[in-house]
Design an enzyme around this catalytic site. Structure first.
Site, PDB file in Angstrom:
ATOM      1  N   LYS A  22       0.892  -1.220  -0.112  1.00 28.00           N
ATOM      2  CA  LYS A  22      -0.083  -0.177   0.179  1.00 28.00           C
ATOM      3  C   LYS A  22       0.916   1.253  -0.049  1.00 28.00           C
ATOM      4  CE  LYS A  22      -1.707   1.602   3.844  1.00 28.00           C
ATOM      5  NZ  LYS A  22      -1.355   3.112   4.353  1.00 28.00           N
ATOM      6  N   ASN A  23       1.795   1.358   0.753  1.00 27.43           N
ATOM      7  CA  ASN A  23       2.494   2.552   1.151  1.00 27.43           C
ATOM      8  C   ASN A  23       3.613   2.744  -0.045  1.00 27.43           C
ATOM      9  OD1 ASN A  23       1.430   3.088   3.325  1.00 27.43           O
ATOM     10  ND2 ASN A  23       3.004   2.413   4.643  1.00 27.43           N
ATOM     11  N   ARG A  93      -3.806  10.036   4.323  1.00 30.33           N
ATOM     12  CA  ARG A  93      -2.637  10.923   4.245  1.00 30.33           C
ATOM     13  C   ARG A  93      -2.025  11.082   2.950  1.00 30.33           C
ATOM     14  NH1 ARG A  93      -0.588  13.312   8.062  1.00 30.33           N
ATOM     15  NH2 ARG A  93       1.657  13.828   7.842  1.00 30.33           N
ATOM     16  N   CYS A 117      -4.376   7.793   9.636  1.00 31.96           N
ATOM     17  CA  CYS A 117      -4.598   7.298  10.978  1.00 31.96           C
ATOM     18  C   CYS A 117      -4.046   8.502  12.079  1.00 31.96           C
ATOM     19  CB  CYS A 117      -3.648   6.074  11.068  1.00 31.96           C
ATOM     20  SG  CYS A 117      -4.585   4.565  10.597  1.00 31.96           S
ATOM     21  N   ARG A 122       1.317  14.659  13.066  1.00 30.84           N
ATOM     22  CA  ARG A 122       2.000  14.144  12.029  1.00 30.84           C
ATOM     23  C   ARG A 122       2.293  15.434  11.114  1.00 30.84           C
ATOM     24  NH1 ARG A 122      -0.669   8.423   9.800  1.00 30.84           N
ATOM     25  NH2 ARG A 122       1.297   8.238   8.768  1.00 30.84           N
ATOM     26  N   PRO A 123       3.066  16.256  11.395  1.00 35.69           N
ATOM     27  CA  PRO A 123       3.619  17.533  10.872  1.00 35.69           C
ATOM     28  C   PRO A 123       4.247  17.194   9.570  1.00 35.69           C
ATOM     29  CG  PRO A 123       5.367  16.894  12.325  1.00 35.69           C
ATOM     30  CD  PRO A 123       4.193  15.959  12.659  1.00 35.69           C
ATOM     31  N   ILE A 124       4.066  18.248   8.650  1.00 34.00           N
ATOM     32  CA  ILE A 124       4.605  17.990   7.396  1.00 34.00           C
ATOM     33  C   ILE A 124       5.661  19.171   6.969  1.00 34.00           C
ATOM     34  CG2 ILE A 124       2.634  16.940   6.133  1.00 34.00           C
ATOM     35  CD1 ILE A 124       1.712  19.420   5.018  1.00 34.00           C
ATOM     36  N   ASP A 125       6.252  19.681   8.117  1.00 33.79           N
ATOM     37  CA  ASP A 125       7.370  20.785   7.728  1.00 33.79           C
ATOM     38  C   ASP A 125       8.305  20.376   6.958  1.00 33.79           C
ATOM     39  OD1 ASP A 125       7.639  19.033  10.215  1.00 33.79           O
ATOM     40  OD2 ASP A 125       9.483  20.178  10.267  1.00 33.79           O
ATOM     41  N   GLN A 126       8.839  19.061   7.062  1.00 35.00           N
ATOM     42  CA  GLN A 126       9.855  18.686   6.151  1.00 35.00           C
ATOM     43  C   GLN A 126       9.536  18.800   4.646  1.00 35.00           C
ATOM     44  OE1 GLN A 126      12.968  18.172   7.552  1.00 35.00           O
ATOM     45  NE2 GLN A 126      11.719  19.059   9.191  1.00 35.00           N
ATOM     46  N   ASP A 305       5.132   0.200  11.935  1.00 36.34           N
ATOM     47  CA  ASP A 305       3.711  -0.350  11.478  1.00 36.34           C
ATOM     48  C   ASP A 305       3.579  -1.769  12.025  1.00 36.34           C
ATOM     49  OD1 ASP A 305       3.203   2.053  10.218  1.00 36.34           O
ATOM     50  OD2 ASP A 305       3.126   1.472   8.310  1.00 36.34           O
ATOM     51  N   ILE A 327       8.798   6.724  16.666  1.00 38.12           N
ATOM     52  CA  ILE A 327       8.479   7.488  15.584  1.00 38.12           C
ATOM     53  C   ILE A 327       6.910   8.236  15.763  1.00 38.12           C
ATOM     54  CG2 ILE A 327       7.910   7.123  12.915  1.00 38.12           C
ATOM     55  CD1 ILE A 327      10.595   5.685  13.531  1.00 38.12           C
ATOM     56  N   ARG A 397      -8.554  -0.027   5.040  1.00 39.47           N
ATOM     57  CA  ARG A 397      -7.808   0.897   4.559  1.00 39.47           C
ATOM     58  C   ARG A 397      -6.584   0.247   4.097  1.00 39.47           C
ATOM     59  NH1 ARG A 397      -5.865   5.533   8.003  1.00 39.47           N
ATOM     60  NH2 ARG A 397      -4.608   5.526   6.241  1.00 39.47           N
TER      61      ARG A 397
HETATM   62  C1  UD1 Z   1       4.694   6.673   6.553  1.00 43.97           C
HETATM   63  C2  UD1 Z   1       3.639   5.394   6.348  1.00 43.97           C
HETATM   64  C3  UD1 Z   1       3.207   4.979   7.646  1.00 43.97           C
HETATM   65  C4  UD1 Z   1       4.451   4.542   8.721  1.00 43.97           C
HETATM   66  C5  UD1 Z   1       5.444   5.722   8.583  1.00 43.97           C
HETATM   67  C6  UD1 Z   1       6.886   5.546   9.116  1.00 43.97           C
HETATM   68  C7  UD1 Z   1       2.835   5.793   4.194  1.00 43.97           C
HETATM   69  C8  UD1 Z   1       1.545   6.189   3.559  1.00 43.97           C
HETATM   70  N1  UD1 Z   1       2.751   5.961   5.673  1.00 43.97           N
HETATM   71  O1  UD1 Z   1       4.118   7.588   7.019  1.00 43.97           O
HETATM   72  O2  UD1 Z   1       2.531   3.930   7.380  1.00 43.97           O
HETATM   73  O3  UD1 Z   1       4.144   4.371   9.891  1.00 43.97           O
HETATM   74  O4  UD1 Z   1       5.731   6.237   7.012  1.00 43.97           O
HETATM   75  O5  UD1 Z   1       7.318   4.363   8.597  1.00 43.97           O
HETATM   76  O6  UD1 Z   1       3.456   5.720   3.761  1.00 43.97           O
HETATM   77  N2  UD1 Z   1       7.891  14.354  10.838  1.00 43.97           N
HETATM   78  C9  UD1 Z   1       8.093  15.461  10.852  1.00 43.97           C
HETATM   79  N3  UD1 Z   1       7.792  16.560   9.969  1.00 43.97           N
HETATM   80  C10 UD1 Z   1       7.559  15.967   8.586  1.00 43.97           C
HETATM   81  C11 UD1 Z   1       7.298  14.722   8.391  1.00 43.97           C
HETATM   82  C12 UD1 Z   1       7.423  13.709   9.240  1.00 43.97           C
HETATM   83  O7  UD1 Z   1       8.446  15.872  12.223  1.00 43.97           O
HETATM   84  O8  UD1 Z   1       7.316  16.855   7.839  1.00 43.97           O
HETATM   85  C13 UD1 Z   1       7.947  13.016  11.881  1.00 43.97           C
HETATM   86  C14 UD1 Z   1       6.728  12.432  12.166  1.00 43.97           C
HETATM   87  O9  UD1 Z   1       5.992  13.047  12.951  1.00 43.97           O
HETATM   88  C15 UD1 Z   1       7.155  11.035  12.662  1.00 43.97           C
HETATM   89  C16 UD1 Z   1       8.483  10.955  11.762  1.00 43.97           C
HETATM   90  O10 UD1 Z   1       8.946  12.174  11.088  1.00 43.97           O
HETATM   91  O11 UD1 Z   1       7.642  11.217  13.819  1.00 43.97           O
HETATM   92  C17 UD1 Z   1       8.233   9.886  10.639  1.00 43.97           C
HETATM   93  O12 UD1 Z   1       7.036  10.109   9.784  1.00 43.97           O
HETATM   94  P1  UD1 Z   1       6.834   9.831   8.371  1.00 43.97           P
HETATM   95  O13 UD1 Z   1       8.154   8.866   7.948  1.00 43.97           O
HETATM   96  O14 UD1 Z   1       7.011  10.971   7.580  1.00 43.97           O
HETATM   97  O15 UD1 Z   1       5.827   9.241   8.327  1.00 43.97           O
HETATM   98  P2  UD1 Z   1       4.435   9.119   7.058  1.00 43.97           P
HETATM   99  O16 UD1 Z   1       5.234   9.148   5.680  1.00 43.97           O
HETATM  100  O17 UD1 Z   1       3.445  10.140   7.436  1.00 43.97           O
END
Ligand code: UD1
Length: 430
Positions: A22-23, A93, A117, A122-126, A305, A327, A397
């Site tokens: 899925k991912n 997401r 979920c 789950r920030p998206i700053d990066q 996961d 995580i 899902r």
């Molecule tokens: C993806 C997977 C999810 C899995 C996760 C970690 C998908 C659709 N989902 O989620 O199933 O649990 O990887 O393997 O592929 N973070 C920041 N800023 C950002 C982005 C992330 O601080 O801009 C932090 C998150 O809060 C978290 C960590 O980075 O603590 C890892 O998150 P990330 O790898 O981005 O997870 P997802 O891509 O959301």
């Protein structure tokens, strides 16, 4: 509302075919719109998240045709807008992968902010930092995120955290930027590599995916491709742990054993036998489980996961285990449900201290999220007596035909929708 009715106690035995990841499917389907030519993607799992994404893509004019249950034909030449407001998309997401894809292709995109979920903030700053480094102006307003660039220009980007989503989203935009982009501290997950391979099959120039430095030379155009998605590491891992908790013997087929190494290592530590061949892994749990410690980490570490699934197994193992979630901070919401089955688990911050018990007893539970939902089903299958799991839309899902695959291994589980169906199930299984 659909629920799972479960009668536990049967060891799960047999073979199960694992579907596409899925991912990996989510970013690959999104990236398929980056060319005007036709793309064919095989081994797409037929789950709610991928279907929601395909529907959102159709809402902006992408041609989507299912050639069979797992093969999708996509053509993005008729896209008529770069704004996606489809209601369904809020629930997944990965909707934000369409920003990376459209930004690369059209230099602009607007998508409603992602859901997914509830496993922590789950920030998206990066993601934003990466897009901005490529010359994009990013705005968040009225629940949507918009990104627009006059020109996308390659740059050197250091990720402050290892993020699957940010690595993927920046990689997609950079694939069609001018010049070279270097992503440092990139995520190394198999699905990051799968997306890079797919983009390269469309003519992109991406090197280093699977290591922490990814180098991307932008190209102006991408072309048609036929591509097969990798097997789902987490679906495979879930069935492997299902063997452990039910004292069973399961062979997961159509997998890449290398992707399952951290999962395999933990199963061996807790007393299972694991045999890997080219594309299958067999897990036999003939001895009592023993305790261990585990900390979730980015790949190749133990996946977050798989954290609820291993916790269910540790709850039935001899001794005290410590599970550290590094995580996501909100990933122990299943613990209260497991406690009602007799588990002895204490959560302190990001750590769960688990004292193994001899058995779980059936109870009514709610799936708090996708992976924890699957883990509760496993607990029900291991438990004495009947269990009910509701909110199974979370499980749907990400797991295709979950109950059917479990049934084929001898599990007594059924999807039910009414009290009458529950009673019928109880009569049937005795
Ligand atoms: C993806 C997977 C999810 C899995 C996760 C970690 C998908 C659709 N989902 O989620 O199933 O649990 O990887 O393997 O592929 N973070 C920041 N800023 C950002 C982005 C992330 O601080 O801009 C932090 C998150 O809060 C978290 C960590 O980075 O603590 C890892 O998150 P990330 O790898 O981005 O997870 P997802 O891509 O959301």
């Amino acid at each position: 509302m659909e629920q799972y009715a479960i009668k536990g106690g049967n060891p799960l035995v047999g073979e199960v075919e694992i579907g596409g990841a899925k991912n990996a499917a989510l970013p690959i389907l999104a990236a398929a719109i980056m060319t005007d030519e036709t793309v064919i993607i095989e081994n797409v799992p037929d789950v709610r998240d991928t279907n929601a994404l395909l529907q959102a893509m159709e809402s902006i004019g992408v041609y989507v045709e299912k050639l069979d249950r797992h093969t999708v034909k996509i053509n993005g030449s008729q896209i008529h807008g770069h704004v996606i407001k489809d209601e369904l998309i809020k629930k997944i997401r990965a909707s934000y992968y369409l920003i990376g894809a459209m930004l690369g292709k059209y230099k602009e995109a607007e998508v409603v902010l992602p859901g997914g979920c509830n496993i922590g903030s789950r920030p998206i700053d990066q993601h934003i930092k990466g897009w901005e480094a490529l010359g994009t102006k990013v705005d968040i307003a009225h629940g949507s995120i918009s990104a627009k660039a006059e020109v996308l220009k390659g740059n050197h980007i250091y990720m402050d955290v290892v993020s699957v989503g940010a690595t993927i989203n920046v990689m997609m935009a950079a694939a069609m930027a001018e010049g070279q982009t270097v992503i440092e501290n990139a995520a190394k997950e198999p699905h990051v590599v799968d997306l890079a391979n797919f983009l390269n099959s469309m003519g992109a120039n991406i090197k280093g995916a699977g290591t922490d430095v990814i180098r991307i030379k932008g190209v102006t155009k991408l072309h048609k491709s036929e591509y097969t998605i990798i097997p789902d590491q987490i679906e495979a891992g879930t069935f492997m742990f299902a063997a452990a908790v039910t004292k069973g013997d399961i062979t997961v087929k159509n997998v890449i054993p290398k992707h399952l190494e951290s999962i395999t290592a933990k199963l061996i530590e807790i007393g299972c036998e694991v045999e890997a061949s080219d594309d299958a892994v067999r897990v036999v749990a003939s001895k009592p489980l023993v305790h261990t410690h585990v900390k979730t980490l980015p790949y190749p570490g133990f996946p977050t996961d798989m954290q609820p699934q291993i916790a269910v197994a540790l709850g039935l193992s001899r001794g005290t285990s410590i599970v550290t979630e590094s995580i996501f901070e909100n990933r122990f919401r299943y613990v209260d449900e497991l406690t009602r089955m007799g588990a002895s688990i204490k959560v302190e911050g990001n750590t769960a201290i688990i004292n193994g018990v001899d058995k779980y007893t059936g109870a009514s539970m709610s799936a708090p999220d996708l992976r924890a939902g699957a883990a509760l089903v496993m607990a029900g299958l291991a438990a004495e007596g009947f269990s009910m799991v509701d909110d199974i839309h979370y499980i749907q899902r990400g797991y295709e035909d979950f109950e059917m695959k479990l049934q084929s291994l001898g599990a007594q589980i059924e999807k039910v929708e009414s009290e009458r169906e529950i009673q019928k199930f109880k009569l049937k299984v005795g």
